[in-house]
Design a protein around this motif. Structure first.
Motif, PDB file in Angstrom:
ATOM      1  N   LEU A 197      39.626 -30.741 -65.770  1.00 28.42           N
ATOM      2  CA  LEU A 197      38.639 -31.266 -66.714  1.00 28.42           C
ATOM      3  C   LEU A 197      39.196 -32.493 -67.417  1.00 28.42           C
ATOM      4  O   LEU A 197      38.488 -33.478 -67.646  1.00 28.42           O
ATOM      5  N   GLY A 198      40.498 -32.445 -67.746  1.00 25.16           N
ATOM      6  CA  GLY A 198      41.123 -33.600 -68.382  1.00 25.16           C
ATOM      7  C   GLY A 198      41.004 -34.835 -67.503  1.00 25.16           C
ATOM      8  O   GLY A 198      40.654 -35.918 -67.973  1.00 25.16           O
ATOM      9  N   LEU A 199      41.256 -34.668 -66.196  1.00 23.08           N
ATOM     10  CA  LEU A 199      41.175 -35.813 -65.283  1.00 23.08           C
ATOM     11  C   LEU A 199      39.745 -36.375 -65.245  1.00 23.08           C
ATOM     12  O   LEU A 199      39.544 -37.594 -65.318  1.00 23.08           O
ATOM     13  N   ALA A 200      38.752 -35.497 -65.132  1.00 21.49           N
ATOM     14  CA  ALA A 200      37.359 -35.960 -65.113  1.00 21.49           C
ATOM     15  C   ALA A 200      37.048 -36.727 -66.391  1.00 21.49           C
ATOM     16  O   ALA A 200      36.368 -37.763 -66.369  1.00 21.49           O
ATOM     17  N   ASN A 201      37.588 -36.225 -67.518  1.00 20.51           N
ATOM     18  CA  ASN A 201      37.358 -36.896 -68.799  1.00 20.51           C
ATOM     19  C   ASN A 201      37.947 -38.300 -68.817  1.00 20.51           C
ATOM     20  O   ASN A 201      37.318 -39.228 -69.305  1.00 20.51           O
ATOM     21  N   ILE A 202      39.167 -38.458 -68.277  1.00 24.57           N
ATOM     22  CA  ILE A 202      39.799 -39.782 -68.244  1.00 24.57           C
ATOM     23  C   ILE A 202      38.876 -40.756 -67.516  1.00 24.57           C
ATOM     24  O   ILE A 202      38.612 -41.864 -67.987  1.00 24.57           O
ATOM     25  N   PHE A 203      38.363 -40.315 -66.376  1.00 22.47           N
ATOM     26  CA  PHE A 203      37.495 -41.157 -65.569  1.00 22.47           C
ATOM     27  C   PHE A 203      36.248 -41.578 -66.345  1.00 22.47           C
ATOM     28  O   PHE A 203      35.933 -42.765 -66.467  1.00 22.47           O
ATOM     29  N   VAL A 204      35.550 -40.609 -66.932  1.00 25.22           N
ATOM     30  CA  VAL A 204      34.328 -40.926 -67.672  1.00 25.22           C
ATOM     31  C   VAL A 204      34.636 -41.824 -68.873  1.00 25.22           C
ATOM     32  O   VAL A 204      33.888 -42.762 -69.176  1.00 25.22           O
ATOM     33  N   LEU A 205      35.768 -41.559 -69.532  1.00 28.74           N
ATOM     34  CA  LEU A 205      36.145 -42.371 -70.703  1.00 28.74           C
ATOM     35  C   LEU A 205      36.298 -43.837 -70.323  1.00 28.74           C
ATOM     36  O   LEU A 205      35.788 -44.731 -71.004  1.00 28.74           O
ATOM     37  N   ILE A 206      36.985 -44.096 -69.195  1.00 34.29           N
ATOM     38  CA  ILE A 206      37.231 -45.491 -68.815  1.00 34.29           C
ATOM     39  C   ILE A 206      35.917 -46.185 -68.464  1.00 34.29           C
ATOM     40  O   ILE A 206      35.650 -47.308 -68.911  1.00 34.29           O
ATOM     41  N   ILE A 207      35.057 -45.506 -67.697  1.00 32.15           N
ATOM     42  CA  ILE A 207      33.770 -46.126 -67.349  1.00 32.15           C
ATOM     43  C   ILE A 207      32.939 -46.374 -68.603  1.00 32.15           C
ATOM     44  O   ILE A 207      32.334 -47.438 -68.767  1.00 32.15           O
ATOM     45  N   THR A 208      32.927 -45.382 -69.519  1.00 33.82           N
ATOM     46  CA  THR A 208      32.166 -45.561 -70.750  1.00 33.82           C
ATOM     47  C   THR A 208      32.673 -46.754 -71.548  1.00 33.82           C
ATOM     48  O   THR A 208      31.887 -47.525 -72.102  1.00 33.82           O
ATOM     49  N   SER A 209      34.008 -46.895 -71.574  1.00 32.70           N
ATOM     50  CA  SER A 209      34.573 -48.004 -72.328  1.00 32.70           C
ATOM     51  C   SER A 209      34.100 -49.339 -71.763  1.00 32.70           C
ATOM     52  O   SER A 209      33.704 -50.251 -72.510  1.00 32.70           O
TER      53      SER A 209
ATOM     54  N   VAL B 108      27.738 -39.918 -66.581  1.00 30.42           N
ATOM     55  CA  VAL B 108      28.147 -38.585 -66.158  1.00 30.42           C
ATOM     56  C   VAL B 108      27.345 -38.145 -64.942  1.00 30.42           C
ATOM     57  O   VAL B 108      27.895 -37.615 -63.967  1.00 30.42           O
ATOM     58  N   GLN B 109      26.040 -38.421 -64.977  1.00 30.21           N
ATOM     59  CA  GLN B 109      25.172 -38.083 -63.840  1.00 30.21           C
ATOM     60  C   GLN B 109      25.673 -38.782 -62.568  1.00 30.21           C
ATOM     61  O   GLN B 109      25.765 -38.193 -61.494  1.00 30.21           O
ATOM     62  N   PHE B 110      26.025 -40.065 -62.730  1.00 28.22           N
ATOM     63  CA  PHE B 110      26.484 -40.881 -61.601  1.00 28.22           C
ATOM     64  C   PHE B 110      27.797 -40.327 -61.041  1.00 28.22           C
ATOM     65  O   PHE B 110      27.937 -40.125 -59.831  1.00 28.22           O
ATOM     66  N   VAL B 111      28.737 -40.059 -61.959  1.00 28.12           N
ATOM     67  CA  VAL B 111      30.024 -39.501 -61.528  1.00 28.12           C
ATOM     68  C   VAL B 111      29.809 -38.202 -60.769  1.00 28.12           C
ATOM     69  O   VAL B 111      30.412 -37.954 -59.717  1.00 28.12           O
TER      70      VAL B 111
END
Lengths: 194, 224
Positions: free
Chosen positions: A42-54, A84-87
């Protein structure tokens, strides 16, 4: 410049750890920290979403929001929900195994306050695109670190004898408090700057 | 005037015999969003370092919860199932923007101190949870009752936490000095770890009360 980026990264990961000293993203912190391996994924998925959101927040701040500042919150949350939907769709298409492993936690990232918090803090601190990515990566690493530490401690605690009334949320909160106390020590890492 | 009083007693009377009172009470105590369901933790811990901040946050959340429950309950028949979550989020985000602007206009100091956490009400799982679990499935009146109970329960929990942290960590209550100059403040209580520890201790206390109550009931049954 480079040391500035490093400072943003370390600050977000350790000194101002998103979970333990800014209280962002507590729901998955308590909800998904029962098992070490799911916590890590879950942490890894969060890193990914965080960077795209940024990146998305930087784009919005540059091109859209100067014309309509009152739309900030609504546009951020819509961007996060669609990211998130896209990921989710991409992972499902290219790695069904990982998709299965993440399960329900993937869509739940939308309501993780760390993501929206990141977009808002990035805006209020006026970070540029590269600084924003460093901030997001630091925040993600910090989030993952906190999740993994918590999961490890909880797995240990499950095997020890603990009075019945302490078990459950009360115990998790007190463990989190002690972890947070430890993370406060990082504030001295860079002297006054912290 | 007499008419007003009559209306009021009428309202109170319906409150007492109406099943929707139950919707109100359950949020306040039995299913308290913070102490029992442990929802919406981020604002609960982040802004409760003083009683004033806690009350402002509770008030803003109460307002957003009431307004979005009202709107969601009104439009519940026209919202397609597939896009309901996005609809709720946009409705909530709209009211949070309103609350943000109101607080900035009325109490700029508190607004500054709460900062991004006002905007973060959008992702408070308590609010989205109530829309999904209750407001989108019930008519307006019970939905409002539910929102009022949950909102007040949330505010009450925030206040309890904020007040105890302020008293222990700063020796003040609403900014008024309580103990005089010889008091050594327990600083960690207003720092981040204090939030976790205090809420943990409050939950422990509730668990202890529960365990004692059960033990007493068991003992009474044993005697009988």
């Amino acid at each position: 410049m480079d040391s500035n980026l490093l400072w943003i990264f370390v600050s977000a990961a350790l000194v101002n750890n998103f979970t333990l000293s800014m209280f962002l993203g507590l729901c998955p912190f308590f909800g998904v920290s029962a098992r070490l391996d799911t916590a890590f994924r879950l942490g890894l998925a969060n890193i990914f979403v965080l960077i795209i959101t940024s990146l998305a927040a930087s784009a919005l701040n540059a091109w859209v929001l100067p014309y309509a500042p009152y739309l900030r919150l609504i546009s951020f949350i819509l961007v996060i929900a669609s990211t998130v939907q896209f990921v989710e769709m991409v992972i499902k298409r290219f790695s069904p195994a990982l998709f299965k492993a993440l399960g329900i936690f993937l869509p739940l990232i939308t309501t993780n306050c760390a993501i929206l918090g990141l977009a808002l803090f990035q805006t209020s601190r006026e970070y540029g695109v590269i600084e924003g990515v460093a901030f997001a990566a630091g925040a993600g690493v910090g989030l993952t670190l906190a999740l993994v530490l918590m999961a490890g401690l909880r797995e240990e605690a499950e095997l020890s004898t603990i009075p019945g009334i302490v078990r459950g949320t009360a115990m998790n909160l007190i463990i989190a408090g002690l972890l947070s106390l430890g993370f406060m020590g990082f504030a001295g890492l860079f002297g006054q700057a912290a | 005037m007499a008419d007003q009083i009559k209306n009021k007693t009428g309202f109170l009377a319906t409150l007492q015999e109406n099943p929707s009172t139950d919707e109100f009470i359950k949020g306040l105590w039995r299913d308290n969003p913070v102490f029992v369901q442990v929802l919406g933790m981020c604002p609960v811990l982040a802004v409760t370092n003083s009683a004033v901040n806690a009350l402002a946050m509770g008030g803003a959340t109460f307002f957003v919860l009431m307004a979005s429950s009202l709107l969601v309950s009104m439009v519940r028949k026209w919202v397609p199932k597939a896009v309901r979550i996005s609809t709720f989020i946009v409705i909530i985000a709209t009211f949070v923007t309103v609350a943000d602007m109101l607080l900035a206009a009325w109490v700029p100091d508190v607004h500054k101190e709460l900062g991004a956490f006002i905007s973060l009400i959008v992702v408070n799982c308590l609010i989205l949870g109530r829309q999904e679990a209750f407001a989108s499935r019930n008519p307006i009146k019970p939905a409002l009752m539910d929102a009022a109970g949950m909102g007040l329960g949330f505010t009450f929990a925030l206040f309890l936490l904020g007040a105890s942290r302020e008293v222990l960590g700063n020796g003040t209550f609403f900014g008024i000095d309580l103990f005089g100059p010889q008091f050594e403040p327990w600083v960690v209580m207003i720092l981040p770890p204090g939030g976790f520890l205090m809420l943990g201790m409050i939950l422990l206390f509730f668990n202890w009360m529960q365990a004692k109550k059960q033990a007493r009931r068991a003992a009474a049954e044993g005697v009988a």
